[in-house]
Motif scaffolding. Sequence first.
Motif, PDB file in Angstrom:
ATOM      1  N   LEU A 100       0.791  -1.232   0.000  1.00 19.88           N
ATOM      2  CA  LEU A 100       0.000   0.000   0.000  1.00 19.88           C
ATOM      3  C   LEU A 100       0.824   1.284   0.000  1.00 19.88           C
ATOM      4  CD1 LEU A 100      -3.092  -0.026   0.002  1.00 19.88           C
ATOM      5  CD2 LEU A 100      -2.992   0.756   2.361  1.00 19.88           C
ATOM      6  N   GLY A 101       2.091   1.221   0.360  1.00 15.97           N
ATOM      7  CA  GLY A 101       2.856   2.454   0.547  1.00 15.97           C
ATOM      8  C   GLY A 101       3.198   3.168  -0.743  1.00 15.97           C
ATOM      9  N   MET A 102       4.319   3.882  -0.714  1.00 14.66           N
ATOM     10  CA  MET A 102       4.737   4.676  -1.860  1.00 14.66           C
ATOM     11  C   MET A 102       5.023   3.820  -3.084  1.00 14.66           C
ATOM     12  SD  MET A 102       7.358   7.689  -1.039  1.00 14.66           S
ATOM     13  CE  MET A 102       6.872   9.224  -0.302  1.00 14.66           C
ATOM     14  N   ALA A 103       5.569   2.623  -2.860  1.00 13.50           N
ATOM     15  CA  ALA A 103       6.061   1.831  -3.989  1.00 13.50           C
ATOM     16  C   ALA A 103       4.968   1.577  -5.022  1.00 13.50           C
ATOM     17  CB  ALA A 103       6.620   0.505  -3.477  1.00 13.50           C
ATOM     18  N   SER A 104       3.735   1.312  -4.575  1.00 15.03           N
ATOM     19  CA  SER A 104       2.692   1.005  -5.543  1.00 15.03           C
ATOM     20  C   SER A 104       2.370   2.227  -6.396  1.00 15.03           C
ATOM     21  CB  SER A 104       1.435   0.492  -4.841  1.00 15.03           C
ATOM     22  OG  SER A 104       0.924   1.468  -3.971  1.00 15.03           O
TER      23      SER A 104
END
Lengths: 265, 256
Positions: B118-122
């Motif tokens: 869910l964080g920045m990576a997606s």
Amino acid sequence: MTLRRKALTLRWLTLLVLFGLVEALPRAGLVRPATLEPASVILGRLMEIIVTGSIPSPYFARTGSPTLASHVSATLGSILLSYAGAVVVGTAGGVLLWRVPLLARILQPYLVVYYALPLFALYPLFILLFGVGFLPIVLLGFCFAIVVVMVNTALGLRRVDEEVYPKVGRSLGLGPAQMYLSIYLPAAAPYVFSGWKLGFVYSTISVVASEFLISVRGLGHVIDRSYRNFETANMYAAILLVIAGVLVANAMLTRLERRLYRRRG
Amino acid sequence: MREKPRRVRLGQAAVLLGLLAAWEGLSRKAGGLFLPGPGAAVSTVADGVQGGWLLPHLATTVVELGWAYVWAVAIGLSLGFGLGTRPVLREAYEDLLLNLYAVPKVTLFPLFLASFKLGMASKVAFGAFHGLFPVAIYTWTAIRTMNPVHLKVARSLKLSSWETFWRVLFPAVLPGIVTGLRLGFNLTLLGVVLGEMFASRGGLGFLLMSFAGAFDATRIVAVIVVLVVMALGANGMLLALERRIRRGPEGYLQVS
């Protein structure tokens, strides 16, 4: 092996490997079923949804919209309405831009940056102004598609101006109405149609994305709700359905476009 | 196309004023609470900066956008050069990629959430996926439509493959590529904001959706203003770069 054969083999091999991975990874337990279901399960679910016409989901049963038809018709309706508006207004605007070169030069910098703006940021505002429902979705789809139609119409007519056809018409002494009908309409048709095709892609993207964010119906809504309710198979089935629909529509429009270009020579 | 620049300038200023006036007029008609006018929007942005509810989210979006764009350019250029210089690859993958470009890519966002958490990576991954297509398409088109004489000259001068790339191929296709870089940036921004709107706990897209939930039109408009300024600023720079590299006169309604 010829280049074409080699390329085709490579393409199908790639697709096969992708399909195989989607099938094998969940089956081998390397990916959780909440993340990805095997390809065969997704395809089976898609067939089931199409054949029975309803989505096997406790969530959609509870909210009273389990039928596939209600969502497909919502999405198609929004697409067609926003697209029709964009084609009518955009084509007329394109003709105006072409007739008034000063206007085209004035608007050029605005048209250049139009698609640089993240237009979806307007969607929450539209929701507050018009409520959740069809109106904000159709309006955003219209905004998204109109400029590409307008610019391509003006560009197409302008290109015809640089060709020999208008000269022929003028030397035959055609009136303005005849110039439009027998010269510009057939000569610019393929260029204008390219804009119409892009407009369709743009309004589809916008409608599905809006439904995906906030909505009560539509295929984008189905994907969103299935994601949030961990109904993975339904989600992927709906994604596949949207992608297949877009690809079929796109292929049909491309064939029509090619025919227009060919007829024109 | 060079006559009457003054009338054009005046007209452009008039359009801008007209847009602002229309916004103000609509706002008065709808009521400032439902649709705040330009003045309220600007003062809300200032309030956001001072009150601290704006800058951290702006920073999140800028960081995500930066990384997403780096990836979009890297992958887009590799795909573009790969497909542009190898006919087999182009034959095999061009149609697939063009079709993928036309698909509403948001529908695939859950896939990115599933693979990147869910964080920045997606958001970074999704923004890059959104933005890489124009970069790739403009690159391989530029390579395909480049004058083959350039390459023949390179061969007759017996340049090494690195020299051929750096001194011949790259400068020849650069004008096409910079347009792709600009359009790619626009789509990357759109992708990042969309990703934030759908599922995140930070970023301007997240702010938009949470203010929509709170029926706070004033702050929504303020966030939109920030996004518009961001998009226009970046585009101004990329357009200036494009004009410098292209050098030739501007064409009629040249929007891409």
